[in-house]
Structure formats: structure tokens, C-alpha cells
Design an enzyme around this catalytic site. Structure first.
Site, PDB file in Angstrom:
ATOM      1  CD  GLU A  48      -1.749  -2.370   1.251  1.00 32.73           C
ATOM      2  OE1 GLU A  48      -2.277  -3.186   0.477  1.00 32.73           O
ATOM      3  OE2 GLU A  48      -0.895  -2.684   2.111  1.00 32.73           O
ATOM      4  CD  GLU A 109       1.085  26.488   2.650  1.00 37.46           C
ATOM      5  OE1 GLU A 109       0.773  26.804   3.814  1.00 37.46           O
ATOM      6  OE2 GLU A 109       0.307  25.884   1.891  1.00 37.46           O
ATOM      7  CD  GLU A 136       4.794  14.418   3.256  1.00 38.28           C
ATOM      8  OE1 GLU A 136       4.239  15.516   3.439  1.00 38.28           O
ATOM      9  OE2 GLU A 136       4.917  13.565   4.152  1.00 38.28           O
ATOM     10  CD  GLU A 159      -6.169  24.607   2.806  1.00 38.84           C
ATOM     11  OE1 GLU A 159      -5.174  24.464   3.556  1.00 38.84           O
ATOM     12  OE2 GLU A 159      -6.083  24.899   1.608  1.00 38.84           O
TER      13      GLU A 159
END
Length: 212
Positions: A48, A109, A136, A159
Site C-alpha cells: 500500500e 504558505e 511524500e 482547511e
């Protein structure tokens, strides 16, 4: 340098790929096989893959005051800790949007999470956060800010972000690192890089780079 990888991407065969879960994040189920060090191919097996994609974090430093601007926020990954609250002291960080460079994302950000404007953005490194099960890949940067008026609570309501700006001296942050209070990989990497290059950054040296 004497190290040379034995294998390349062509030494892995993906037999099948399917989406096992799709939510806030996604999980893919891969059936694959790969070449073996002892020769030949492995049997097909299943793994996975937790799909998060590209992300970046920025270590914000005010060299005039020798202060760092960090952020604190709730983190669900720490929800089962019994000896601490699930809030983490971190770098400003986020995920890459479509048609956006890593550098653009880093600047966006910082604005969203602190309201500050950065200068002297410098690349530190790229790394895979947990390559045993996740795709990631994180880019870490250093940038300079004026921390004189830094503070407050930021984040995007849509968010569900509730982000507190925390200003610390460099020495305070390094002490929290040594105590294990700052214990996430991105912040650890950035602060250790800062320790290596601190003197040059304070003197305004231009020789600092992520490859040193």
C-alpha cells in the site's frame, strides 16, 4: 565518490495499481516485483502506498534579532500520544498546488500562516519523509524575515487551520530541539542545518548553501 546505485527504475515492474482509499489523502494498492541483489526477480507482492505528493517547509530567521518564526498547530498524527498534547511546533509548511513551483508554494504558505514577507530564500535539501510506505517528498528552505511584529493566529478556515505564530530566539529553539520538544523531521533537519551555518548567516555571508 565511490557509491553507485545497483538498480534503476527499470528494475521495478508494476503489475497492477488500484486506488484502495480516497479521502483527504489517498492510498494506492500496488502489485509489483523487482530485481534482486542475488540475481533474478522477486515474486510479485503487494504494497500500500500513502499518496501525499510534494510539500515544502521554510525556516524563517530574523538575523538582526537572531530569532526564528515557527508555527504551532494541531496534528492528528499525534492524537494517541499519552504524555503530550497533539499540537506540534513546526516550520511553516504546506502542499504543492497545481501549476505551482516549490518556491512559489513556500512563499504562499509563509504569507498564509504568518502574514510575513520573506527575502533571501535559500534551498536546504529535499528528502522523502517515509519512503517505506509514502510518496511524500519534502523540500526544505531557509528564508529571512522581520520578526519585530510577528505573532497572532493564522490559517485558512476552509482547511480547518488554526495556526499560532511562535517567535523564539535561535538558542531557545535549539534547546527545545535538544529536549525533544521539537520532534518532527522537517524542523529537526532545518535546525541542524541552521546550527552548521549560523555564524555565516549572522554575518551576511553568501557562501551558505544546502549542499555544504
Amino acid at each position: 565518490m565511490t557509491y553507485k546505485p545497483v538498480f534503476s527504475r527499470s528494475d521495478v515492474e508494476i503489475v497492477a495499481r488500484e486506488t484502495a482509499f480516497q479521502g483527504f489523502f489517498s492510498v494506492q494498492r500496488l502489485t509489483l516485483r523487482h530485481r534482486l541483489y542475488k540475481g533474478g526477480w522477486s515474486e510479485s507482492f503487494t504494497r500500500e502506498l500513502f499518496c501525499r505528493g510534494r510539500a515544502a517547509g521554510v525556516l524563517l530567521h530574523d538575523p538582526k534579532r537572531d530569532q526564528l518564526v515557527l508555527v504551532e498547530q494541531f496534528r492528528v498524527g499525534q492524537i494517541d500520544e499519552t504524555d503530550r498534547a497533539p499540537w506540534a511546533l513546526e516550520l511553516v509548511a504546506g502542499m504543492l498546488d497545481a501549476n505551482e513551483s516549490i518556491e512559489q508554494m513556500a512563499m504562499r504558505e509563509v504569507q498564509e500562516e504568518t502574514g510575513l514577507t520573506i527575502s533571501n530564500l535559500r534551498f536546504i535539501c529535499d528528502y522523502y519523509n517515509s519512503p517505506g510506505g509514502s510518496d511524500e517528498r519534502i523540500s526544505v528552505f531557509y528564508a529571512q524575515v522581520d520578526a519585530a511584529n510577528a505573532g497572532g493566529v493564522f490559517g485558512l478556515d476552509e482547511e480547518h487551520e488554526d495556526i499560532k505564530v511562535v517567535v523564539l530566539s535561535v538558542s531557545e529553539a535549539i534547546e527545545l530541539l535538544s529536549q525533544g520538544v521539537i520532534d518532527n523531521a522537517m524542523a529537526i533537519i532545518a535546525l541542524q542545518w541552521l546550527q552548521l551555518h549560523h555564524s555565516s548567516l549572522l554575518s551576511g555571508g553568501n557562501e551558505v548553501s544546502g549542499s555544504e
